[in-house]
Design a protein around this motif. Structure first.
Motif, mmCIF file in Angstrom:
data_model
loop_
_atom_site.group_PDB
_atom_site.id
_atom_site.type_symbol
_atom_site.label_atom_id
_atom_site.label_comp_id
_atom_site.label_asym_id
_atom_site.label_seq_id
_atom_site.Cartn_x
_atom_site.Cartn_y
_atom_site.Cartn_z
ATOM 1 N N TYR A 1 -37.291 -24.774 -11.288
ATOM 2 C CA TYR A 1 -36.193 -25.234 -12.138
ATOM 3 C C TYR A 1 -36.538 -25.092 -13.619
ATOM 4 O O TYR A 1 -35.650 -24.896 -14.442
ATOM 5 C CB TYR A 1 -35.847 -26.697 -11.824
ATOM 6 C CG TYR A 1 -35.371 -26.943 -10.410
ATOM 7 C CD1 TYR A 1 -34.936 -25.885 -9.609
ATOM 8 C CD2 TYR A 1 -35.339 -28.231 -9.879
ATOM 9 C CE1 TYR A 1 -34.486 -26.114 -8.317
ATOM 10 C CE2 TYR A 1 -34.894 -28.468 -8.588
ATOM 11 C CZ TYR A 1 -34.470 -27.413 -7.809
ATOM 12 O OH TYR A 1 -34.039 -27.650 -6.539
ATOM 13 N N ARG B 1 -26.603 -20.683 1.150
ATOM 14 C CA ARG B 1 -25.884 -21.900 0.772
ATOM 15 C C ARG B 1 -24.688 -22.158 1.669
ATOM 16 O O ARG B 1 -23.965 -21.252 2.057
ATOM 17 C CB ARG B 1 -25.390 -21.807 -0.678
ATOM 18 C CG ARG B 1 -26.500 -21.976 -1.713
ATOM 19 C CD ARG B 1 -27.089 -23.376 -1.675
ATOM 20 N NE ARG B 1 -28.210 -23.540 -2.592
ATOM 21 C CZ ARG B 1 -29.498 -23.349 -2.273
ATOM 22 N NH1 ARG B 1 -29.839 -22.957 -1.061
ATOM 23 N NH2 ARG B 1 -30.447 -23.566 -3.161
ATOM 24 N N SER C 1 -37.230 -16.325 9.449
ATOM 25 C CA SER C 1 -37.694 -17.316 10.425
ATOM 26 C C SER C 1 -38.472 -16.642 11.547
ATOM 27 O O SER C 1 -38.323 -15.454 11.804
ATOM 28 C CB SER C 1 -36.506 -18.036 11.063
ATOM 29 O OG SER C 1 -35.759 -18.719 10.098
ATOM 30 N N ASN D 1 -36.018 -14.842 2.971
ATOM 31 C CA ASN D 1 -36.765 -15.689 3.917
ATOM 32 C C ASN D 1 -36.494 -15.264 5.354
ATOM 33 O O ASN D 1 -35.352 -14.972 5.709
ATOM 34 C CB ASN D 1 -36.359 -17.150 3.724
ATOM 35 C CG ASN D 1 -36.778 -17.677 2.375
ATOM 36 O OD1 ASN D 1 -37.947 -17.968 2.139
ATOM 37 N ND2 ASN D 1 -35.828 -17.763 1.452
ATOM 38 N N GLU E 1 -41.442 -27.281 -12.360
ATOM 39 C CA GLU E 1 -40.372 -28.070 -12.981
ATOM 40 C C GLU E 1 -40.672 -28.468 -14.410
ATOM 41 O O GLU E 1 -39.777 -28.884 -15.134
ATOM 42 C CB GLU E 1 -40.105 -29.332 -12.141
ATOM 43 C CG GLU E 1 -39.445 -29.041 -10.806
ATOM 44 C CD GLU E 1 -39.037 -30.304 -10.058
ATOM 45 O OE1 GLU E 1 -39.338 -31.414 -10.544
ATOM 46 O OE2 GLU E 1 -38.427 -30.166 -8.985
ATOM 47 N N ASP F 1 -44.930 -17.808 2.440
ATOM 48 C CA ASP F 1 -44.189 -18.868 1.764
ATOM 49 C C ASP F 1 -44.873 -20.213 2.026
ATOM 50 O O ASP F 1 -45.590 -20.361 3.017
ATOM 51 C CB ASP F 1 -42.762 -18.891 2.334
ATOM 52 C CG ASP F 1 -41.746 -19.444 1.363
ATOM 53 O OD1 ASP F 1 -42.138 -20.034 0.345
ATOM 54 O OD2 ASP F 1 -40.543 -19.281 1.633
ATOM 55 N N ASP F 2 -44.653 -21.166 1.138
ATOM 56 C CA ASP F 2 -45.152 -22.543 1.322
ATOM 57 C C ASP F 2 -46.647 -22.569 1.593
ATOM 58 O O ASP F 2 -47.124 -23.394 2.381
ATOM 59 C CB ASP F 2 -44.427 -23.251 2.478
ATOM 60 C CG ASP F 2 -42.925 -23.231 2.327
ATOM 61 O OD1 ASP F 2 -42.446 -23.021 1.209
ATOM 62 O OD2 ASP F 2 -42.227 -23.430 3.336
#
Ligand code: C2E
Ligand code: MG
Ligand code: MG
Ligand code: MG
Length: 280
Positions: free
Chosen positions: A259, A63, A120, A118, A240, A180-181
């Motif tokens: 969430y 963040r 890269s 994560n 969600e 991921d993803d």
């Protein structure tokens, strides 16, 4: 006249471009400054076991400082860190910070907890990365099987040979590897089976289709079944709504993140949340 107009257009275009370049440069400077001043922080989002409701893993997410007016999102500052080569130094800090904090959390709640970080492409290709992670594990005392590295499909497919060696070394240590993803790239599950991967994180773009698109629901069913048959743990991202939760549980997903279950939170808030859940 036409020529004048053309020139105006050109002028207009170059001004817009100029603005973009300036914005990018100012963001780049801000990112350098924030990294140098060590003002980045981590938030944590649990991955919840569908059967037990327990938070089994916790993903660390970078963040931007709250008190910085630019308010950049990871989608804005991570690519800048990747382009400028800051991601290597930030990335290993993330591993270290997350390892320390999750280890302390585990002691507090009285059970081991896994942390997902994560990674890269540039980090994975950095020759120092493996040794740096090993060193962090040694220094912090986090058992290797409590660390999970999340890589996107594109990272895995870019140079599979080179990637496999590094990933296999991590696997030998006991570190788990997550894709991921999943579903946003072009890789097939049968291909991924040849890579040392243990977790599949299904991208949110599939989850949002639940209840709206029967075709996507079929794809989800087969993805989850196939992953299960290959011995992979399946996590769904971006849950969600209750109906998504219900569908994914019935489809046999192992863990849920989103969430609806829990938002990414500071370590202090996460600790409170876990206690309220009856954890520890
Ligand atoms: P990701 O790893 O796929 O993380 C999931 C993203 O979805 C996170 O966004 C998370 O906050 C968000 N999310 C979680 N639950 C929900 C939900 O129910 N609905 C919606 N709409 N979103 C949800 P975030 O934190 O903005 O991070 C974005 C991406 O930035 C991450 O995607 C990851 O690729 C990258 N990133 C974040 N931290 C790091 C880091 O430390 N290192 C590297 N290399 N990349 C990072
Ligand atoms: Mg992730
Ligand atoms: Mg993801
Ligand atoms: Mg992502």
């Amino acid at each position: 006249q036409a020529k004048a107009q053309g020139q105006n257009h050109y002028h207009f275009f170059s001004e817009a471009l100029q603005e973009q370049v300036e914005l990018r440069l100012s963001h780049e400077q801000a990112v350098r400054r924030v990294v140098q001043d060590k003002r980045l922080s981590l938030v944590y989002q649990p991955q919840i076991n569908v059967q037990t409701g327990q938070a089994v893993s916790i993903e660390a997410l970078l963040r931007w400082p709250d008190d910085d007016s630019l308010g950049l999102s990871p989608a804005q500052f991570i690519p800048i860190m990747e382009d400028t080569g800051l991601i290597e130094q930030v990335g290993i800090w993330v591993v270290e910070q997350a390892a320390e904090q999750i280890l302390a959390l585990g002691h507090q709640i009285g059970r081991p907890i896994r942390v997902a970080v994560n990674v890269s492409m540039r980090q994975l290709y950095d020759e120092r990365f493996f040794d740096q992670v090993t060193e962090v594990l040694r220094r912090t005392g986090l058992p290797a099987d409590q660390l999970e590295l999340e890589l996107t499909e594109s990272v895995l497919m870019d140079d599979p040979g080179r990637t496999r060696d590094t990933l296999e070394a991590f696997r030998r240590l006991g570190v788990s590897i997550a894709i991921d993803d999943f579903g946003t790239g072009y890789s097939s599950l049968s291909y991924l089976r040849r890579l040392p991967v243990n977790v599949l994180k299904i991208d949110r773009s599939f989850v949002v289709e639940i209840g709206h698109n029967p075709e996507s629901e079929s794809i989800l069913h087969s993805l989850i079944n196939l992953a299960g048959a290959l011995g992979l743990r399946v996590v769904a991202e971006g849950v969600e709504h209750p109906h998504e939760h219900a569908f994914l549980r019935q489809a046999g997903c192992d863990e849920l993140q989103g969430y609806h279950l829990c938002k990414p939170m500071s370590m202090a808030n996460l600790t409170d949340w876990l206690h309220r859940q009856g954890d520890g």
